[in-house]
Scaffold this motif. Structure first.
Motif, PDB file in Angstrom:
ATOM      1  N   GLY A  62       6.256   1.248  -6.288  1.00 36.00           N
ATOM      2  CA  GLY A  62       4.858   1.556  -6.593  1.00 36.00           C
ATOM      3  C   GLY A  62       4.198   2.365  -5.494  1.00 36.00           C
ATOM      4  O   GLY A  62       3.437   3.296  -5.754  1.00 36.00           O
ATOM      5  N   THR A  63       4.498   2.023  -4.245  1.00 29.83           N
ATOM      6  CA  THR A  63       3.945   2.764  -3.108  1.00 29.83           C
ATOM      7  C   THR A  63       4.488   4.192  -3.082  1.00 29.83           C
ATOM      8  O   THR A  63       3.744   5.137  -2.800  1.00 29.83           O
ATOM      9  N   LYS A  64       5.776   4.340  -3.384  1.00 30.71           N
ATOM     10  CA  LYS A  64       6.378   5.679  -3.413  1.00 30.71           C
ATOM     11  C   LYS A  64       5.707   6.550  -4.479  1.00 30.71           C
ATOM     12  O   LYS A  64       5.368   7.711  -4.223  1.00 30.71           O
ATOM     13  N   VAL A  65       5.514   5.975  -5.660  1.00 32.79           N
ATOM     14  CA  VAL A  65       4.872   6.728  -6.748  1.00 32.79           C
ATOM     15  C   VAL A  65       3.448   7.117  -6.355  1.00 32.79           C
ATOM     16  O   VAL A  65       3.012   8.246  -6.581  1.00 32.79           O
ATOM     17  N   LEU A  66       2.726   6.190  -5.737  1.00 28.86           N
ATOM     18  CA  LEU A  66       1.352   6.481  -5.309  1.00 28.86           C
ATOM     19  C   LEU A  66       1.318   7.606  -4.283  1.00 28.86           C
ATOM     20  O   LEU A  66       0.511   8.531  -4.396  1.00 28.86           O
ATOM     21  N   TRP A  67       2.206   7.574  -3.288  1.00 27.58           N
ATOM     22  CA  TRP A  67       2.238   8.636  -2.290  1.00 27.58           C
ATOM     23  C   TRP A  67       2.624   9.985  -2.908  1.00 27.58           C
ATOM     24  O   TRP A  67       2.071  11.019  -2.540  1.00 27.58           O
ATOM     25  N   ILE A  68       3.570   9.976  -3.840  1.00 25.97           N
ATOM     26  CA  ILE A  68       3.960  11.233  -4.492  1.00 25.97           C
ATOM     27  C   ILE A  68       2.782  11.807  -5.274  1.00 25.97           C
ATOM     28  O   ILE A  68       2.536  13.016  -5.244  1.00 25.97           O
ATOM     29  N   LEU A  69       2.038  10.957  -5.967  1.00 24.41           N
ATOM     30  CA  LEU A  69       0.855  11.432  -6.699  1.00 24.41           C
ATOM     31  C   LEU A  69      -0.198  11.988  -5.754  1.00 24.41           C
ATOM     32  O   LEU A  69      -0.819  13.017  -6.033  1.00 24.41           O
ATOM     33  N   VAL A  70      -0.405  11.320  -4.614  1.00 18.63           N
ATOM     34  CA  VAL A  70      -1.395  11.810  -3.639  1.00 18.63           C
ATOM     35  C   VAL A  70      -0.970  13.170  -3.107  1.00 18.63           C
ATOM     36  O   VAL A  70      -1.776  14.105  -3.033  1.00 18.63           O
ATOM     37  N   VAL A  71       0.293  13.312  -2.749  1.00 16.91           N
ATOM     38  CA  VAL A  71       0.785  14.590  -2.198  1.00 16.91           C
ATOM     39  C   VAL A  71       0.771  15.682  -3.265  1.00 16.91           C
ATOM     40  O   VAL A  71       0.448  16.838  -2.982  1.00 16.91           O
ATOM     41  N   ALA A  72       1.067  15.333  -4.510  1.00 21.06           N
ATOM     42  CA  ALA A  72       1.147  16.342  -5.572  1.00 21.06           C
ATOM     43  C   ALA A  72      -0.229  16.799  -6.047  1.00 21.06           C
ATOM     44  O   ALA A  72      -0.431  17.981  -6.310  1.00 21.06           O
ATOM     45  N   PHE A  73      -1.191  15.873  -6.151  1.00 22.17           N
ATOM     46  CA  PHE A  73      -2.477  16.242  -6.732  1.00 22.17           C
ATOM     47  C   PHE A  73      -3.555  16.578  -5.705  1.00 22.17           C
ATOM     48  O   PHE A  73      -4.605  17.097  -6.064  1.00 22.17           O
ATOM     49  N   ALA A  74      -3.335  16.254  -4.448  1.00 23.09           N
ATOM     50  CA  ALA A  74      -4.247  16.664  -3.369  1.00 23.09           C
ATOM     51  C   ALA A  74      -3.374  17.230  -2.256  1.00 23.09           C
ATOM     52  O   ALA A  74      -3.213  16.603  -1.212  1.00 23.09           O
ATOM     53  N   PRO A  75      -2.802  18.415  -2.476  1.00 25.42           N
ATOM     54  CA  PRO A  75      -1.735  18.895  -1.597  1.00 25.42           C
ATOM     55  C   PRO A  75      -2.086  18.944  -0.111  1.00 25.42           C
ATOM     56  O   PRO A  75      -1.375  18.371   0.696  1.00 25.42           O
TER      57      PRO A  75
END
Length: 87
Positions: free
Chosen positions: A60-73
């Protein structure tokens, strides 16, 4: 039938006008946007590989970090490097 012809004529005229209008200087690509864009893409890919390869983070933490990096580059990358990366 006349309405369709008018609509097609209007669409054609607007496409020709858009094709002939110059692109604003701020939107023209140049060497710096291409080079820094490539560097930015490489850093994003590195961050995602680093996130996925982390053993200490839950799924869950990995998915959250990937979303943060992808949508707020930019902000997401800075935040990940400062707060999310394992030391």
């Amino acid at each position: 039938m006349k309405t369709y012809r008018n609509a097609l004529a209007l669409a054609g005229a607007s496409m020709m006008l858009a094709a002939c209008s110059p692109v604003p200087k701020a939107l023209r690509p140049n060497t710096y946007t291409g080079f820094f864009g490539l560097i930015h893409l490489i850093v994003i890919i590195w961050a995602i590989v680093d996130i996925v390869g982390s053993d200490k983070k839950s799924s869950g933490t990995k998915v959250l970090w990937i979303l943060v990096v992808a949508f707020a580059p930019l902000i997401g990358l800075i935040f990940y490097i400062v707060a999310g990366r394992e030391k």
